[in-house]
Design a protein around this motif. Sequence first.
Motif, short mmCIF file in Angstrom:
data_model
loop_
_atom_site.label_atom_id
_atom_site.label_comp_id
_atom_site.label_asym_id
_atom_site.label_seq_id
_atom_site.Cartn_x
_atom_site.Cartn_y
_atom_site.Cartn_z
N UNK A 44 0.84 -1.19 0.00
CA UNK A 44 0.00 0.00 0.00
C UNK A 44 0.88 1.25 0.00
N UNK A 45 0.29 2.34 -0.45
CA UNK A 45 0.91 3.67 -0.32
C UNK A 45 0.38 4.30 0.96
N UNK A 46 1.25 4.47 1.95
CA UNK A 46 0.86 4.99 3.26
C UNK A 46 1.44 6.40 3.40
N UNK A 47 0.58 7.35 3.77
CA UNK A 47 0.99 8.74 3.95
C UNK A 47 0.51 9.22 5.32
N UNK A 48 1.30 10.07 5.91
CA UNK A 48 0.88 10.78 7.12
C UNK A 48 0.57 12.22 6.72
N UNK A 49 -0.61 12.68 7.07
CA UNK A 49 -1.08 13.99 6.60
C UNK A 49 -1.50 14.85 7.78
N UNK A 50 -1.35 16.15 7.58
CA UNK A 50 -1.76 17.12 8.60
C UNK A 50 -1.84 18.49 7.95
N UNK A 51 -2.53 19.41 8.64
CA UNK A 51 -2.65 20.78 8.17
C UNK A 51 -1.69 21.67 8.93
N UNK A 52 -1.24 22.72 8.28
CA UNK A 52 -0.35 23.70 8.90
C UNK A 52 -0.77 25.08 8.42
N UNK A 53 -0.58 26.06 9.28
CA UNK A 53 -0.95 27.45 8.97
C UNK A 53 0.26 28.34 9.20
N UNK A 54 0.66 29.08 8.17
CA UNK A 54 1.77 30.01 8.23
C UNK A 54 1.23 31.43 8.29
N UNK A 55 1.78 32.24 9.19
CA UNK A 55 1.35 33.61 9.35
C UNK A 55 2.54 34.54 9.21
N UNK A 56 2.29 35.68 8.59
CA UNK A 56 3.33 36.70 8.41
C UNK A 56 2.72 38.05 8.73
N UNK A 88 0.20 44.82 8.68
CA UNK A 88 -0.44 43.97 7.68
C UNK A 88 -0.13 42.51 8.04
N UNK A 89 -1.18 41.74 8.20
CA UNK A 89 -1.05 40.35 8.59
C UNK A 89 -1.64 39.45 7.51
N UNK A 90 -0.85 38.53 7.01
CA UNK A 90 -1.30 37.57 6.01
C UNK A 90 -1.05 36.16 6.51
N UNK A 91 -1.84 35.23 6.05
CA UNK A 91 -1.70 33.83 6.47
C UNK A 91 -2.08 32.91 5.32
N UNK A 92 -1.54 31.72 5.37
CA UNK A 92 -1.83 30.71 4.35
C UNK A 92 -1.75 29.34 4.99
N UNK A 93 -2.77 28.53 4.75
CA UNK A 93 -2.82 27.17 5.27
C UNK A 93 -2.47 26.18 4.17
N UNK A 94 -1.86 25.07 4.58
CA UNK A 94 -1.45 24.02 3.65
C UNK A 94 -1.87 22.67 4.20
N UNK A 135 -4.50 25.57 0.95
CA UNK A 135 -5.90 25.57 1.40
C UNK A 135 -6.44 26.98 1.25
N UNK A 136 -7.55 27.09 0.60
CA UNK A 136 -8.22 28.38 0.44
C UNK A 136 -9.10 28.65 1.65
N UNK A 137 -8.79 29.69 2.39
CA UNK A 137 -9.60 30.03 3.56
C UNK A 137 -9.17 29.25 4.78
N UNK A 138 -10.17 28.84 5.56
CA UNK A 138 -9.91 28.14 6.81
C UNK A 138 -9.79 26.64 6.60
N UNK A 139 -9.24 25.98 7.61
CA UNK A 139 -9.12 24.53 7.58
C UNK A 139 -10.46 23.92 7.99
N UNK A 140 -11.08 23.18 7.10
CA UNK A 140 -12.38 22.59 7.38
C UNK A 140 -12.52 21.28 6.60
N UNK A 141 -13.68 20.68 6.68
CA UNK A 141 -13.91 19.39 6.03
C UNK A 141 -13.86 19.52 4.52
N UNK A 142 -14.41 20.59 3.97
CA UNK A 142 -14.43 20.76 2.52
C UNK A 142 -13.02 20.85 1.94
#
Length: 208
Positions: free
Chosen positions: A16-28, A51-57, A73-80
Amino acid sequence: MAEATTRVKALLDAGWEVCTADEVRLEHEAWTRRMQPPKEGSAPSRSVDRKKTSQSFFGALSLTSKKVKLYPIEGNQNTEQTILALERLQRETETEKIAVVLDNARFHHAKALTDLHEPGRLLERITPIHPPPYAPDHQPGRARPEHRQEQHHHHPARDPRRNHHRIRPTRHRPHRRPQLRTPPTPRNQKRFCFMTAIVRAGFVKSLE
């Protein structure tokens, strides 16, 4: 935690192809300070722009190829957004069977996501694996408060017999004497002067 580790190892041995996944949020955050020259009779004006910017991955680390895939990730981290990232991961993976290790975030257990892993649905090739909700042996930073307090008190760095840097020598300073402060007198209470009382008593005796 041992059960999840054993399951992952078995899937890797099965191809199988096994991956470990998680979300991260970078702020500047950027601060811009400006100062205008002073006018006649006034102080210079200052202004601060923040000026505060952020991006989630969404990141997925492959345990077979040791490569990481990042999906913005566009916007917030959610199910969609998790569904979109997993669908993209499934589309870019050539292996037929994929296992993804996810944490116990609330939106990872949403019904809208878990139903998509059924046969014939959008994410039918992906099998999610969730670790137990509490694993202090593998997550020491997320231990319970009483467990962290016990580790703090029994840490070798807090034992002066092992850590000699914590022992601070004390010096005798005879020239320093403690200064006692008199308690403050309330405003509504009149101060009593002992010398004034003695003078008044002597003046009364002289009149007699």
